[in-house]
Write an enzyme that holds these catalytic residues in place. Structure first.
Site, PDB file in Angstrom:
ATOM      1  N   TYR A  59       0.802  -1.237   0.003  1.00 63.09           N
ATOM      2  CA  TYR A  59      -0.004   0.163   0.186  1.00 63.09           C
ATOM      3  C   TYR A  59       1.096   1.397   0.054  1.00 63.09           C
ATOM      4  CZ  TYR A  59      -0.411  -0.053   4.806  1.00 63.09           C
ATOM      5  OH  TYR A  59      -0.048  -0.333   6.704  1.00 63.09           O
ATOM      6  N   GLU A  60       0.408   2.364   0.213  1.00 66.85           N
ATOM      7  CA  GLU A  60       0.855   3.740  -0.464  1.00 66.85           C
ATOM      8  C   GLU A  60       1.834   3.377  -1.663  1.00 66.85           C
ATOM      9  OE1 GLU A  60      -0.997   5.802   1.967  1.00 66.85           O
ATOM     10  OE2 GLU A  60       0.442   6.781   0.720  1.00 66.85           O
TER      11      GLU A  60
END
Lengths: 559, 559
Positions: free
Chosen positions: A428-429
């Site tokens: 994620y990110e």
């Protein structure tokens, strides 16, 4: 086992390796002397060890649930979150004008590491809020700031990031959520977002969603995206949570880990929102939040590495099994291969921490002094911090399972939870592949200035002597690979991005560990192990980095 | 997505890379021509794809349960197990005298790979039985063989291995389970065993536990251990399950994965058993079973790599995200970094399969021809097959999660299950660290003959030309490392065991992939990728392997 916050390790790093005294020498962070830092970290350590860490396992077993349209969090999370908020930890680097402590990012990430080691699921919540505070601070109107910032800084309200849609993940520009002008300064937001961390919960009284959406007739792709603040409860005239907005958590994802963190599918059904930043300028505002979050996610990876290492180390000191072939040992800590695993865990963890903290210090110095070179340095280090921090988190957690043998596979031990929880941080990110592409694409657009400045720093460390010529050799490998990247076409760079980033990170690790060893001779064996054994990969990685894209397309990879 | 058994890949390997025709040329395996092999694999593939694979996810979600002292397995497992048994797959390499097909191990492991890819939890059951059949065949009295072998070969009864106790895991010699002579040819077995795979279940009518225990006054350590066959239901005069024995599953472990496989704590409370092999000679019998099982576990690792690769590859072909920078691609398969991940998965998976199958062929040739050199070759390859197969399983499953991005972390996708399930394979049947110690300890006791014979084979492949001088260079690195190992003290060898094994395995992989490419030019790009990029690690790994133990003890690793 009980988590112990590594306060002395962090203060040692700040003082002896990373030049942390430079922070207190700025007028912006004049309060952030090393003594104050130590006092703050001690205070955070108490909370992390005493109140947060005991919730980690229950968060895994009794994860967040969606019941009758409301998310109910793990028992104890509400109280622990309250302790975090009232302690001022959510807003510790928030603006003082809105009640924040205005502390440097370096201390914020150090505190975040501890809270995340203690309970990653819970600590993800304030991390989201911190990113939102920064985005609003830089991009929102004063009116919006006045409504939201104090509540977010105090932790009374929490923040989320709403980017992803089913067809728009890494490719944010493909999103289709609609925003329509209400003509009164507000907008109607309609669409569905997925993977929204802490998208709904019952630990605080309101939730502010920052939502990327598209105005009618906006340009295609990322140039047509605007950002909106969309509160769960619309603030009334007094600034308190008022009418419920037209949005809801439709479902929770069933994840491999991080069960305590509610990951929501969010439906916005004509929800009322207010624009943050310029029309079609949403990506700029989002990048502020994402850059903050990327470093924050690197810290999350590090946090699980630290926790997994502590647990495995303690187990290895206690577990009797076989007769270690070296005198003076009666437990498996005496076995060479167990020690190889633990040394690898220790060296990688310390390297990742140094990279993340160094990145944070550069962010702070850039902000305090308006120093563009420091800003570029931080920008270059950010994808390294994110990728290496989270890769190390995954690798160290895997080694932690291995050190425990069969017990590592049993959930009650806790080693498996680190392994499951940390895995998402590499995704994620921005996946780690995307981070590496950012590094060799956007972050080399300065012609290699930031990269070479860092290599000069490492070269200077290597020149002061050390256990092995490999650190100097690694710098030369990276110089050549950097030059190759600067000459290469974009897809050739992309093809080598991941090995290039890894080589850079391992070399930075050697640089920091050697500096640490120069300040404290007892640390030399670890630096030597890292430089002689782990950094042996740097040459081959640089070679792979410079192979170009063609070999990756020569095999058809047919189904 | 649906699993597709890689039959043509396996038959290609057997025919063009591994000299599988040698099997049909022996009198023992005269039936095992390549045509017959292909027909058998096709038959197994149908079962794996059609009946076993659909159970994998339900096995994860509705794992085995202990209810009222009985283990209840996942719905559907009983029927699927029945199909496996009646198809003859449990006893496919079992002795023909007892109803087995007497097929070579090479075909058995190929079938086991498919069944394990389809559902690892279920396929672990016949793997245990196969090991037990081999142990009884070689070590049990004729009387015991007559009672047990036919039932095990037919799959009517299943087998388990009972080694581990809480204080005796890797150190088997520390076990304390007691065996007392009943004076009638039977023994009373008393003690507790942990981590017993398929220790109890409801998919077959009886379970035969092979239990390691200690007779009164037996020597300490592994020299005082005897092996006993302890049935759940004691066979009556007609050979059918009779009176219940004094043993039970006390509890099931809560594992990170493999939920469909009941992992039991077993209590033997004066249970009746019969000795297998000589008094105090239990370890010899157990080693027969363990060597079989080690190769089998390597195959398990491989099986999850294959399944994870198939799934990720299909996803990459379907998932649209961003605009790939290369013409002709519209999905993420066009992104260089995604291709790097998939190529790495493919090269490692194919390498692991070739190592495992080659090991099996050597076992078969040793047995068929009484060829001691082949036996030594198989013994040397066994720890490599186990460790590399399972490490690759873990690594490829991790890359599979990554290729899926955020969807990889969601349990419904299935990528996370491979990642969780496969993790234990690097631990059980001797952790991978123990395997590597076996390789540089016991398996080099021949003065390096087996190692050097393998290096000569690789050298011959390298001499036929190839994409890069690295294969020849790798052989020289390994020659030097092998020579160093032979001169070094035992703990210095142990210190470098894991990198030495990894270097050897990667080089073997290059050798097989290059041979495959020489037979089929379309395979050259994959061989080149493996040799140029993945094998770049061989030199540094050999260097790390020869650093000796001292650097691992220089840092105190204090808590």
């Amino acid at each position: 086992m009980a988590y112990r916050a590594p306060v002395s390790e962090i203060t040692f790093l700040l003082e002896h390796v990373l030049g942390g005294t430079r922070l207190g020498e700025t007028s912006l962070f004049a309060d952030a002397t090393l003594d104050t830092a130590a006092a703050i970290l001690d205070e955070a350590a108490k909370l992390a060890e005493g109140e947060i860490a005991p919730l980690n396992r229950i968060g895994d077993q009794q994860g967040a649930k969606l019941e009758n349209g409301m998310v109910r969090c793990t028992p104890g999370f509400r109280e622990a979150y309250h302790a975090l908020a009232t302690g001022g930890w959510v807003g510790m680097n928030g603006p003082e004008a809105y009640g924040g402590m205005g502390m440097p990012m370096a201390l914020t990430v150090a505190v975040n590491e501890m809270m995340s080691s203690a309970c990653l699921s819970l600590a993800l919540n304030p991390l989201m809020t911190q990113g939102q505070i920064e985005a609003l601070e830089h991009h929102a109107s004063d009116a919006l700031k006045d409504i939201y910032l104090e509540k977010l800084v105090s932790g009374q309200w929490t923040g989320t990031m709403n980017l992803t849609e089913p067809q728009a993940g890494s490719d944010v520009g493909a999103l289709t959520t609609k925003a329509e002008d209400n003509g009164d300064g507000s907008y109607r937001i309609t669409g569905q977002k997925i993977f929204i961390s802490w998208g709904d919960h019952d630990v605080a009284e309101n939730i502010v969603h920052l939502v990327l959406a598209r105005l009618p007739g906006a340009p295609a792709g990322t140039k047509g995206i605007s950002l909106f603040a969309v509160p769960k409860f619309i603030p009334d005239a007094a600034g308190n949570p008022g009418a419920a907005n037209s949005l809801r958590a439709v479902s929770l994802e069933h994840k491999m880990g991080l069960h305590g963190s509610p990951t929501c599918v969010m439906a916005f059904e004509g929800a009322t929102g207010w624009m943050v930043g310029a029309e079609n300028g949403g990506m700029a505002a989002m990048f502020t939040m994402m850059n903050n979050a990327r470093l924050g996610v690197g810290i999350q990876g590090l946090s699980q590495a630290e926790a997994a290492y502590q647990q495995a180390l303690e187990y290895a000191h206690e577990r009797r099994q076989g007769r270690p072939p070296v005198e003076g040992f009666s437990t498996i800590i005496g076995h060479a291969d167990v020690r190889r695993n633990l040394l690898t865990m220790k060296a990688l963890t310390q390297s990742a921490r140094a990279i993340c903290l160094d990145c944070a210090i550069s962010l702070d110095l850039a902000r305090a002094n308006g120093d563009e070179a420091q800003a570029a340095r931080a920008a270059f280090l950010t994808p390294i911090a994110k990728t290496f921090g989270t890769d190390v988190g995954c690798e160290v957690a895997a080694l932690g399972v291995q050190v425990h043998g069969g017990m590592g596979y049993i959930e009650e031990t806790g080693a498996a939870q680190f392994y499951r929880d940390v895995r998402v941080t590499a995704i994620y990110e921005g996946t780690n592949g995307i981070q590496a592409m950012d590094m060799v694409g956007r972050k080399l657009k300065d012609g290699g200035t930031a990269a070479r400045a860092l290599l000069d720093e490492i070269r200077a460390t290597a020149a002061t002597g050390g256990p092995h010529p490999r650190l100097s050799a690694a710098v030369e490998h990276l110089e050549r690979a950097t030059a190759w990247m600067l000459d290469a076409g974009l897809n050739d760079r992309f093809a080598g991005a991941v090995p290039y980033l890894r080589a850079f990170a391992l070399t930075l690790g050697g640089h920091y560990l050697l500096r640490a060893a120069q300040a404290d001779g007892a640390r030399m064996p670890l630096a030597a192990f890292h430089i002689r054994q782990l950094m042996a990969q740097v040459g081959p990685l640089c070679e792979a980095a410079c192979e170009g894209a063609a070999p990756l397309y020569a095999d058809p990879l047919a189904v």
